[in-house]
Design a protein around this motif. Structure first.
Motif, PDB file in Angstrom:
ATOM      1  N   VAL A 407      13.516  33.390  -7.009  1.00  0.00           N
ATOM      2  CA  VAL A 407      14.320  33.435  -5.786  1.00  0.00           C
ATOM      3  C   VAL A 407      15.733  33.899  -6.100  1.00  0.00           C
ATOM      4  O   VAL A 407      16.317  34.727  -5.381  1.00  0.00           O
ATOM      5  CB  VAL A 407      14.328  32.057  -5.099  1.00  0.00           C
ATOM      6  CG1 VAL A 407      15.286  32.057  -3.909  1.00  0.00           C
ATOM      7  CG2 VAL A 407      12.924  31.686  -4.638  1.00  0.00           C
ATOM      8  N   GLY A 408      16.299  33.375  -7.195  1.00  0.00           N
ATOM      9  CA  GLY A 408      17.659  33.756  -7.565  1.00  0.00           C
ATOM     10  C   GLY A 408      17.792  35.229  -7.850  1.00  0.00           C
ATOM     11  O   GLY A 408      18.695  35.906  -7.339  1.00  0.00           O
ATOM     12  N   ALA A 409      16.891  35.774  -8.665  1.00  0.00           N
ATOM     13  CA  ALA A 409      16.947  37.197  -9.000  1.00  0.00           C
ATOM     14  C   ALA A 409      16.729  38.055  -7.762  1.00  0.00           C
ATOM     15  O   ALA A 409      17.369  39.104  -7.595  1.00  0.00           O
ATOM     16  CB  ALA A 409      15.901  37.525 -10.058  1.00  0.00           C
ATOM     17  N   GLY A 410      15.827  37.609  -6.872  1.00  0.00           N
ATOM     18  CA  GLY A 410      15.586  38.360  -5.646  1.00  0.00           C
ATOM     19  C   GLY A 410      16.819  38.441  -4.765  1.00  0.00           C
ATOM     20  O   GLY A 410      17.124  39.481  -4.179  1.00  0.00           O
ATOM     21  N   MET A 411      17.563  37.343  -4.658  1.00  0.00           N
ATOM     22  CA  MET A 411      18.771  37.318  -3.845  1.00  0.00           C
ATOM     23  C   MET A 411      19.860  38.220  -4.407  1.00  0.00           C
ATOM     24  O   MET A 411      20.663  38.783  -3.663  1.00  0.00           O
ATOM     25  CB  MET A 411      19.302  35.883  -3.743  1.00  0.00           C
ATOM     26  CG  MET A 411      18.421  34.936  -2.959  1.00  0.00           C
ATOM     27  SD  MET A 411      19.048  33.232  -3.005  1.00  0.00           S
ATOM     28  CE  MET A 411      20.621  33.427  -2.176  1.00  0.00           C
ATOM     29  N   ILE A 412      19.877  38.352  -5.734  1.00  0.00           N
ATOM     30  CA  ILE A 412      20.978  39.058  -6.385  1.00  0.00           C
ATOM     31  C   ILE A 412      20.768  40.568  -6.427  1.00  0.00           C
ATOM     32  O   ILE A 412      21.604  41.352  -5.958  1.00  0.00           O
ATOM     33  CB  ILE A 412      21.164  38.537  -7.825  1.00  0.00           C
ATOM     34  CG1 ILE A 412      21.552  37.068  -7.824  1.00  0.00           C
ATOM     35  CG2 ILE A 412      22.217  39.359  -8.558  1.00  0.00           C
ATOM     36  CD1 ILE A 412      21.416  36.406  -9.172  1.00  0.00           C
ATOM     37  N   LEU A 413      19.651  40.980  -7.007  1.00  0.00           N
ATOM     38  CA  LEU A 413      19.505  42.374  -7.405  1.00  0.00           C
ATOM     39  C   LEU A 413      19.600  43.341  -6.229  1.00  0.00           C
ATOM     40  O   LEU A 413      20.174  44.420  -6.354  1.00  0.00           O
ATOM     41  CB  LEU A 413      18.182  42.571  -8.149  1.00  0.00           C
ATOM     42  CG  LEU A 413      18.053  43.864  -8.959  1.00  0.00           C
ATOM     43  CD1 LEU A 413      19.203  44.007  -9.942  1.00  0.00           C
ATOM     44  CD2 LEU A 413      16.722  43.898  -9.695  1.00  0.00           C
ATOM     45  N   ASP A 414      19.082  42.962  -5.070  1.00  0.00           N
ATOM     46  CA  ASP A 414      19.058  43.875  -3.935  1.00  0.00           C
ATOM     47  C   ASP A 414      20.404  43.988  -3.233  1.00  0.00           C
ATOM     48  O   ASP A 414      20.586  44.867  -2.395  1.00  0.00           O
ATOM     49  CB  ASP A 414      18.007  43.413  -2.914  1.00  0.00           C
ATOM     50  CG  ASP A 414      16.646  43.217  -3.559  1.00  0.00           C
ATOM     51  OD1 ASP A 414      16.306  44.017  -4.441  1.00  0.00           O
ATOM     52  OD2 ASP A 414      15.946  42.254  -3.203  1.00  0.00           O
ATOM     53  N   THR A 415      21.323  43.097  -3.536  1.00  0.00           N
ATOM     54  CA  THR A 415      22.630  43.119  -2.881  1.00  0.00           C
ATOM     55  C   THR A 415      23.739  43.630  -3.796  1.00  0.00           C
ATOM     56  O   THR A 415      24.884  43.737  -3.355  1.00  0.00           O
ATOM     57  CB  THR A 415      22.998  41.708  -2.393  1.00  0.00           C
ATOM     58  OG1 THR A 415      23.014  40.805  -3.505  1.00  0.00           O
ATOM     59  CG2 THR A 415      21.985  41.198  -1.377  1.00  0.00           C
ATOM     60  N   LEU A 416      23.405  43.966  -5.032  1.00  0.00           N
ATOM     61  CA  LEU A 416      24.433  44.402  -5.973  1.00  0.00           C
ATOM     62  C   LEU A 416      24.907  45.836  -5.698  1.00  0.00           C
ATOM     63  O   LEU A 416      26.114  46.111  -5.717  1.00  0.00           O
ATOM     64  CB  LEU A 416      23.915  44.302  -7.408  1.00  0.00           C
ATOM     65  CG  LEU A 416      23.816  42.881  -7.979  1.00  0.00           C
ATOM     66  CD1 LEU A 416      23.097  42.902  -9.323  1.00  0.00           C
ATOM     67  CD2 LEU A 416      25.195  42.264  -8.137  1.00  0.00           C
ATOM     68  N   LEU A 417      23.973  46.762  -5.449  1.00  0.00           N
ATOM     69  CA  LEU A 417      24.380  48.151  -5.228  1.00  0.00           C
ATOM     70  C   LEU A 417      25.230  48.314  -3.973  1.00  0.00           C
ATOM     71  O   LEU A 417      26.286  48.961  -4.032  1.00  0.00           O
ATOM     72  CB  LEU A 417      23.157  49.070  -5.187  1.00  0.00           C
ATOM     73  CG  LEU A 417      23.456  50.558  -4.930  1.00  0.00           C
ATOM     74  CD1 LEU A 417      24.432  51.096  -5.978  1.00  0.00           C
ATOM     75  CD2 LEU A 417      22.174  51.380  -4.929  1.00  0.00           C
ATOM     76  N   PRO A 418      24.846  47.737  -2.813  1.00  0.00           N
ATOM     77  CA  PRO A 418      25.747  47.841  -1.655  1.00  0.00           C
ATOM     78  C   PRO A 418      27.124  47.238  -1.918  1.00  0.00           C
ATOM     79  O   PRO A 418      28.140  47.783  -1.473  1.00  0.00           O
ATOM     80  CB  PRO A 418      24.999  47.050  -0.564  1.00  0.00           C
ATOM     81  CG  PRO A 418      23.563  47.147  -0.949  1.00  0.00           C
ATOM     82  CD  PRO A 418      23.562  47.098  -2.452  1.00  0.00           C
ATOM     83  N   ALA A 419      27.169  46.125  -2.662  1.00  0.00           N
ATOM     84  CA  ALA A 419      28.460  45.515  -2.990  1.00  0.00           C
ATOM     85  C   ALA A 419      29.271  46.420  -3.905  1.00  0.00           C
ATOM     86  O   ALA A 419      30.498  46.524  -3.782  1.00  0.00           O
ATOM     87  CB  ALA A 419      28.236  44.155  -3.651  1.00  0.00           C
ATOM     88  N   PHE A 420      28.598  47.095  -4.837  1.00  0.00           N
ATOM     89  CA  PHE A 420      29.288  48.013  -5.745  1.00  0.00           C
ATOM     90  C   PHE A 420      29.816  49.221  -4.972  1.00  0.00           C
ATOM     91  O   PHE A 420      30.946  49.668  -5.187  1.00  0.00           O
ATOM     92  CB  PHE A 420      28.324  48.458  -6.842  1.00  0.00           C
ATOM     93  CG  PHE A 420      28.941  49.332  -7.890  1.00  0.00           C
ATOM     94  CD1 PHE A 420      30.005  48.889  -8.651  1.00  0.00           C
ATOM     95  CD2 PHE A 420      28.460  50.616  -8.119  1.00  0.00           C
ATOM     96  CE1 PHE A 420      30.584  49.697  -9.634  1.00  0.00           C
ATOM     97  CE2 PHE A 420      29.025  51.433  -9.086  1.00  0.00           C
ATOM     98  CZ  PHE A 420      30.091  50.966  -9.850  1.00  0.00           C
ATOM     99  N   GLN A 421      29.011  49.743  -4.049  1.00  0.00           N
ATOM    100  CA  GLN A 421      29.430  50.919  -3.283  1.00  0.00           C
ATOM    101  C   GLN A 421      30.501  50.580  -2.253  1.00  0.00           C
ATOM    102  O   GLN A 421      31.213  51.474  -1.794  1.00  0.00           O
ATOM    103  CB  GLN A 421      28.220  51.538  -2.582  1.00  0.00           C
ATOM    104  CG  GLN A 421      27.243  52.211  -3.543  1.00  0.00           C
ATOM    105  CD  GLN A 421      26.028  52.784  -2.831  1.00  0.00           C
ATOM    106  OE1 GLN A 421      25.483  52.143  -1.941  1.00  0.00           O
ATOM    107  NE2 GLN A 421      25.619  53.978  -3.220  1.00  0.00           N
TER     108      GLN A 421
END
Length: 557
Positions: A407-421
């Protein structure tokens, strides 16, 4: 929690960057309506077929590799069958972003899928080690290009605030492909020839090529001469990045298996590679490179820098878990490789709710900081709980223990690129997506090397407790534990030696997961440093679909 803006300032008409006091004139971005017509979904479908290709091939070789090694007489070169794939996957991604900006998304997407399909054919038809490894290198080049172009195309089609939803589906597709890879590989070698491990990609690649050819038609600069475009490629930066990454991977490949970590054979290429990566950063920030492949303005604010670091860590942890949890099932619970692939399915299936929560929350509220804090807290606790697994652990226990990190990895990985951009202008979306993809792939490499070193070190220490069989004790010393952690190896010994070997593997894996807590804990702390950058709800790009009217308004998400 206030939403702050750390995005580089830009003039409305020129798109002039002010990050790092470097001004780069760019074309004004055109605003488009976010339309989900049939072409949009055909392109998205093509991207998902690309993701299946990338993810499946990452692990499908795992269970089929022993058969391939035997039939092609690979000897010690077997390790390059997987490592050359990871290497080429990593190093081409920044270049892919630069090429996509110069020559358009469509041509680059077609080229990388064609490369991947060609590499699959070469590997499947290999008649010796050299041809197989060459095919895997071509495959990896295509895979890295596809990984980068997927993020770039989604950035062209979807407003920033909504991108996490599509990234989540891509991530779930990737996780499913990785999870079923060992099962597919095992089934193929049991029921047919190992060559279909690679040939299976040919029809899928063909479908992806057809969809991209028909529907991925976007605007790009068709007026500039090819030679002028080629001169804009950052040859020095790309060359230094490739050379440095190769040097690091050589060290990580040999460490513990061919030479000890303290050997100059390991330290020399590792130090050279790391110094080279530092040199790459310096080069990209210098005036010698007018158009760097990884411009430092991407990291000009603390949020982007933190996201970049946390992407490396979470990517490393994904492989940490994905490669060493099966090791527990095979070496401690004595499962077959195929069964161990089934036993880690909860990692994939349970990650789906986590990814859904992250995607929905980011799309609805546009806030990612809390998601990252909670996600890394779950990941820290989850990796730590794996340390309690032993030979007597029940099915319910090892299934439940996979919940938190998934659950933790799922919450993180998909939101990292939009946050970076979010911290960069839309003109830099392609470079940001490609740079982010590179660091994610680079983290994967370390996610196998570091825990393997930990496992070998502790197994070598604990092997002294094997008192009934000197041969078994020697097999687990001097870096041989990781390659020996299989059901066949353990069952080749009778009791009480078998029980002593299982005990060594159990204790060593416990250390692997306990030490693994350090990395998500660092990311958990770093997540508090992030600032909430407002996610754009309009779609601005120079690479809109060709027949869209440039005067159309943007619909808010």
């Amino acid at each position: 929690m206030d939403i702050a803006s750390e995005a580089p300032e830009a003039t409305a008409n020129t798109g002039t960057h002010r990050s790092l006091d470097v001004k780069i004139e760019s074309k004004p971005q055109t605003q488009y309506a976010y339309n989900q017509d049939y072409r949009f979904w055909c392109i998205i479908t093509a991207l998902y077929t690309m993701q299946v290709l990338c993810s499946l091939e990452n692990t499908v070789v795992v269970t089929s590799l022993p058969t391939i090694v035997k039939q092609l007489d690979l000897g010690s070169s077997y390790i390059w069958v997987t490592n050359v794939f990871f290497l080429t996957t990593s190093v081409v991604q920044p270049l892919t972003g630069q090429l996509a900006g110069l020559f358009g998304r469509r041509h680059v997407a077609l080229a990388v899928v064609a490369l991947y399909t060609l590499g699959s054919g070469l590997a499947g038809g290999a008649n010796g080690p050299a041809m197989l490894i060459a095919g895997r290198a071509v495959q990896g080049t295509g895979s890295g290009g596809m990984t980068a172009i997927m993020g770039i195309v989604i950035s062209d089609l979807v407003p920033l605030r909504l991108r996490s939803s599509y990234q989540a589906i891509l991530a779930m597709t990737y996780a499913i492909g990785m999870a079923i890879g060992p099962i597919v590989g095992g089934a193929i070698v049991e029921d047919t020839t190992w060559r279909w491990v690679f040939y299976i990609n040919l029809p899928v690649g063909s479908v992806s090529l057809i969809l991209l050819w028909l529907f991925l038609r976007v605007k790009w600069d068709k007026e500039s001469k090819i030679w002028n475009k080629l001169k804009r490629i950052d040859v020095a930066g790309n060359g230094l990045l490739v050379a440095s990454t190769v040097s690091v991977l050589i060290a990580l490949t040999w460490a513990g298996s061919v030479y000890p970590w303290s050997s100059y054979h390991i330290l020399a290429p590792l130090i050279i590679g790391l110094v080279g990566l530092i040199g790459f950063v310096c080069l990209e920030g210098s005036s010698w490179v007018p158009e760097p492949v990884m411009p430092l303005r991407l990291f000009a604010n603390r949020t982007s820098a933190v996201i970049f670091a946390n992407t490396f860590i979470v990517s490393m942890l994904n492989y940490w878990i994905f490669f060493f949890l099966p090791l527990y099932f095979q070496a401690v619970q004595l499962s077959t490789p195929t069964r161990s692939g089934v036993q880690i399915l909860p990692i994939t299936l349970i990650a789906v709710p986590g990814a859904a929560v992250g995607a929905v929350a980011l799309s609805k509220w546009g806030r990612y900081k809390l998601l990252h804090i909670i996600g890394f807290a779950f990941l820290t606790a989850g990796i730590g709980t794996f340390s309690v697994l032993d030979r007597n652990s029940s099915t319910a226990k090892w299934v439940c223990l996979q919940i938190l990190p998934s659950v933790g990895a799922g919450m993180i990985l998909d939101t990292l690129l939009p946050a970076f951009q979010a911290g960069v202008e839309e003109i830099d979306s392609a470079a940001a997506a490609a740079s982010w993809s590179f660091i994610r792939s680079f983290g994967n490499i370390w996610g196998v090397a570091i825990p393997a070193a930990i496992f070998n070190i502790y197994s070598s220490q604990y092997a002294a407790d094997i008192v009934t069989d000197p041969t078994a004790r020697l097999s687990l010393q001097n870096g041989g534990a990781y390659s020996s952690a299989t059901r066949d190896f353990v069952e080749s010994f009778s009791e009480p030696t078998r029980g002593q070997i299982i005990d060594v593997f159990t204790r060593s894996l416990s250390k692997v997961f306990l030490i693994g807590i350090t990395f998500p804990a660092i990311s958990f702390i770093l997540s508090f440093v992030e600032r909430e950058v407002k996610l754009r709800t309009v779609l601005e790009t120079e690479f809109g679909l060709e027949d869209r009217n440039s005067t159309k308004y943007s619909r808010k998400a």
